[in-house]
Design a protein around this motif. Structure first.
Motif, PDB file in Angstrom:
ATOM      1  N   CYS A 159      59.307  44.446  42.115  1.00 30.01           N
ATOM      2  CA  CYS A 159      58.692  45.696  42.557  1.00 30.01           C
ATOM      3  C   CYS A 159      59.240  46.864  41.747  1.00 30.01           C
ATOM      4  CB  CYS A 159      59.003  45.963  44.029  1.00 30.01           C
ATOM      5  SG  CYS A 159      58.360  44.732  45.174  1.00 30.01           S
ATOM      6  N   ASN A 160      58.393  47.873  41.533  1.00 29.23           N
ATOM      7  CA  ASN A 160      58.902  49.099  40.929  1.00 29.23           C
ATOM      8  C   ASN A 160      59.526  49.951  42.042  1.00 29.23           C
ATOM      9  OD1 ASN A 160      56.818  50.689  42.197  1.00 29.23           O
ATOM     10  ND2 ASN A 160      55.436  50.264  40.472  1.00 29.23           N
ATOM     11  N   ASP A 161      60.135  51.057  41.677  1.00 28.66           N
ATOM     12  CA  ASP A 161      60.826  51.890  42.670  1.00 28.66           C
ATOM     13  C   ASP A 161      59.890  52.383  43.762  1.00 28.66           C
ATOM     14  OD1 ASP A 161      63.246  51.543  41.396  1.00 28.66           O
ATOM     15  OD2 ASP A 161      63.151  53.454  40.312  1.00 28.66           O
ATOM     16  N   ASN A 162      58.660  52.742  43.400  1.00 28.56           N
ATOM     17  CA  ASN A 162      57.684  53.202  44.381  1.00 28.56           C
ATOM     18  C   ASN A 162      57.350  52.089  45.378  1.00 28.56           C
ATOM     19  OD1 ASN A 162      55.650  54.990  45.527  1.00 28.56           O
ATOM     20  ND2 ASN A 162      54.144  53.747  44.438  1.00 28.56           N
ATOM     21  N   GLN A 163      57.153  50.892  44.884  1.00 27.77           N
ATOM     22  CA  GLN A 163      56.839  49.760  45.760  1.00 27.77           C
ATOM     23  C   GLN A 163      58.002  49.436  46.686  1.00 27.77           C
ATOM     24  OE1 GLN A 163      55.856  47.204  42.510  1.00 27.77           O
ATOM     25  NE2 GLN A 163      53.651  47.462  42.792  1.00 27.77           N
ATOM     26  N   LYS A 164      59.221  49.539  46.193  1.00 25.57           N
ATOM     27  CA  LYS A 164      60.397  49.302  47.039  1.00 25.57           C
ATOM     28  C   LYS A 164      60.469  50.345  48.148  1.00 25.57           C
ATOM     29  CE  LYS A 164      63.143  47.017  43.502  1.00 25.57           C
ATOM     30  NZ  LYS A 164      64.278  47.101  42.601  1.00 25.57           N
ATOM     31  N   ALA A 165      60.200  51.582  47.798  1.00 21.23           N
ATOM     32  CA  ALA A 165      60.234  52.649  48.805  1.00 21.23           C
ATOM     33  C   ALA A 165      59.148  52.437  49.850  1.00 21.23           C
ATOM     34  CB  ALA A 165      60.066  54.009  48.134  1.00 21.23           C
ATOM     35  N   ARG A 166      57.975  51.985  49.420  1.00 24.44           N
ATOM     36  CA  ARG A 166      56.872  51.738  50.353  1.00 24.44           C
ATOM     37  C   ARG A 166      57.167  50.539  51.250  1.00 24.44           C
ATOM     38  NH1 ARG A 166      52.011  54.339  48.901  1.00 24.44           N
ATOM     39  NH2 ARG A 166      50.714  52.523  49.295  1.00 24.44           N
ATOM     40  N   MET A 167      57.766  49.506  50.693  1.00 26.23           N
ATOM     41  CA  MET A 167      58.149  48.343  51.492  1.00 26.23           C
ATOM     42  C   MET A 167      59.175  48.769  52.537  1.00 26.23           C
ATOM     43  SD  MET A 167      57.744  45.016  51.719  1.00 26.23           S
ATOM     44  CE  MET A 167      58.178  43.568  50.836  1.00 26.23           C
ATOM     45  N   ASP A 168      60.140  49.569  52.106  1.00 24.22           N
ATOM     46  CA  ASP A 168      61.151  50.094  53.016  1.00 24.22           C
ATOM     47  C   ASP A 168      60.492  50.903  54.130  1.00 24.22           C
ATOM     48  OD1 ASP A 168      63.881  50.751  53.817  1.00 24.22           O
ATOM     49  OD2 ASP A 168      63.460  52.747  53.033  1.00 24.22           O
ATOM     50  N   LYS A 169      59.539  51.734  53.784  1.00 21.24           N
ATOM     51  CA  LYS A 169      58.852  52.571  54.769  1.00 21.24           C
ATOM     52  C   LYS A 169      58.111  51.717  55.798  1.00 21.24           C
ATOM     53  CE  LYS A 169      56.117  56.697  54.958  1.00 21.24           C
ATOM     54  NZ  LYS A 169      55.609  57.798  54.145  1.00 21.24           N
ATOM     55  N   ILE A 170      57.440  50.675  55.329  1.00 20.95           N
ATOM     56  CA  ILE A 170      56.694  49.795  56.234  1.00 20.95           C
ATOM     57  C   ILE A 170      57.645  49.081  57.198  1.00 20.95           C
ATOM     58  CG2 ILE A 170      55.309  47.679  56.357  1.00 20.95           C
ATOM     59  CD1 ILE A 170      54.022  48.606  53.670  1.00 20.95           C
ATOM     60  N   ILE A 171      58.731  48.532  56.668  1.00 21.77           N
ATOM     61  CA  ILE A 171      59.687  47.816  57.518  1.00 21.77           C
ATOM     62  C   ILE A 171      60.323  48.771  58.525  1.00 21.77           C
ATOM     63  CG2 ILE A 171      61.850  46.498  57.564  1.00 21.77           C
ATOM     64  CD1 ILE A 171      59.479  44.895  56.465  1.00 21.77           C
ATOM     65  N   ARG A 172      60.733  49.943  58.072  1.00 23.62           N
ATOM     66  CA  ARG A 172      61.332  50.919  58.983  1.00 23.62           C
ATOM     67  C   ARG A 172      60.338  51.372  60.054  1.00 23.62           C
ATOM     68  NH1 ARG A 172      66.314  52.836  57.459  1.00 23.62           N
ATOM     69  NH2 ARG A 172      66.943  52.255  55.361  1.00 23.62           N
ATOM     70  N   PHE A 173      59.093  51.622  59.647  1.00 26.37           N
ATOM     71  CA  PHE A 173      58.075  52.067  60.604  1.00 26.37           C
ATOM     72  C   PHE A 173      57.832  51.001  61.663  1.00 26.37           C
ATOM     73  CE2 PHE A 173      53.720  52.197  62.133  1.00 26.37           C
ATOM     74  CZ  PHE A 173      53.641  53.497  62.613  1.00 26.37           C
ATOM     75  N   THR A 174      57.652  49.772  61.226  1.00 27.77           N
ATOM     76  CA  THR A 174      57.371  48.710  62.197  1.00 27.77           C
ATOM     77  C   THR A 174      58.580  48.429  63.077  1.00 27.77           C
ATOM     78  OG1 THR A 174      57.858  46.968  60.575  1.00 27.77           O
ATOM     79  CG2 THR A 174      55.557  47.639  60.806  1.00 27.77           C
ATOM     80  N   THR A 175      59.776  48.596  62.540  1.00 24.62           N
ATOM     81  CA  THR A 175      60.988  48.402  63.344  1.00 24.62           C
ATOM     82  C   THR A 175      61.062  49.446  64.451  1.00 24.62           C
ATOM     83  OG1 THR A 175      62.189  47.423  61.505  1.00 24.62           O
ATOM     84  CG2 THR A 175      63.516  48.356  63.268  1.00 24.62           C
ATOM     85  N   GLY A 176      60.718  50.675  64.126  1.00 21.32           N
ATOM     86  CA  GLY A 176      60.819  51.748  65.102  1.00 21.32           C
ATOM     87  C   GLY A 176      59.619  51.924  65.999  1.00 21.32           C
ATOM     88  N   ASN A 177      58.429  51.521  65.525  1.00 18.03           N
ATOM     89  CA  ASN A 177      57.206  51.860  66.237  1.00 18.03           C
ATOM     90  C   ASN A 177      56.301  50.692  66.626  1.00 18.03           C
ATOM     91  OD1 ASN A 177      57.412  54.888  65.935  1.00 18.03           O
ATOM     92  ND2 ASN A 177      57.503  54.236  63.804  1.00 18.03           N
ATOM     93  N   LYS A 178      56.425  49.591  65.967  1.00 19.65           N
ATOM     94  CA  LYS A 178      55.507  48.457  66.184  1.00 19.65           C
ATOM     95  C   LYS A 178      56.296  47.156  66.245  1.00 19.65           C
ATOM     96  CE  LYS A 178      51.696  50.980  65.561  1.00 19.65           C
ATOM     97  NZ  LYS A 178      50.630  51.134  66.513  1.00 19.65           N
ATOM     98  N   LYS A 179      57.248  47.104  67.163  1.00 22.45           N
ATOM     99  CA  LYS A 179      58.146  45.942  67.224  1.00 22.45           C
ATOM    100  C   LYS A 179      57.404  44.636  67.500  1.00 22.45           C
ATOM    101  CE  LYS A 179      62.268  48.507  68.232  1.00 22.45           C
ATOM    102  NZ  LYS A 179      63.379  48.778  69.063  1.00 22.45           N
ATOM    103  N   ASP A 180      56.370  44.675  68.336  1.00 22.37           N
ATOM    104  CA  ASP A 180      55.607  43.448  68.605  1.00 22.37           C
ATOM    105  C   ASP A 180      54.961  42.932  67.324  1.00 22.37           C
ATOM    106  OD1 ASP A 180      56.285  43.527  71.272  1.00 22.37           O
ATOM    107  OD2 ASP A 180      54.368  44.356  71.934  1.00 22.37           O
TER     108      ASP A 180
END
Length: 123
Positions: free
Chosen positions: A75-96
């Motif tokens: 992944c490039n840096d942008n893709q890593k940041a987006r992957m991080d954002k998705i994981i963090r978002f789902t961890t905090g907001n969409k646990k199911d």
């Protein structure tokens, strides 16, 4: 392991060996902040075929799986940041959804665990 091999061999790659940048301009904030859009992408990511996916959803499914399973090595840096954002978002907001995603793409909790440790994400 067949799933991993299939994903990695079918993963679209850019000329420099990095993961394709086709989805780098996908409006991630719009998707994460819209239940309708999020649920459509979530249904695609959790489905077993392409029947519930847009072309972007199908590509996202491949990228997400490969990103998790390779620790986003290509992944490039942008893709890593987006992957991080998705994981963090789902961890905090969409646990199911996150738990369903883990069950589908990482039943042994190998990849999510590595990712969470690397980025210090907590459940």
């Amino acid at each position: 392991m067949v799933l991993v091999a299939t994903i990695l061999t079918s993963l679209p790659a850019a000329a420099d060996g990095q993961i394709t940048t086709k989805l780098d301009n996908l409006d991630l904030d719009r998707i994460l902040n819209s239940d309708r859009l999020f649920n459509a992408y979530a249904e695609c990511l959790l489905s077993n075929g392409k029947d519930r996916c847009t072309p972007e959803g199908t590509e996202l499914k491949l990228l997400l799986a490969a990103g998790l399973q390779t620790d986003c090595a290509k992944c490039n840096d942008n893709q890593k940041a987006r992957m991080d954002k998705i994981i963090r978002f789902t961890t905090g907001n969409k646990k199911d959804f996150r738990e369903k995603l883990k069950a589908k793409y990482d039943p042994d909790n190998k990849y999510f665990q590595n990712y969470e440790r690397r980025f210090r994400v907590t459940s």
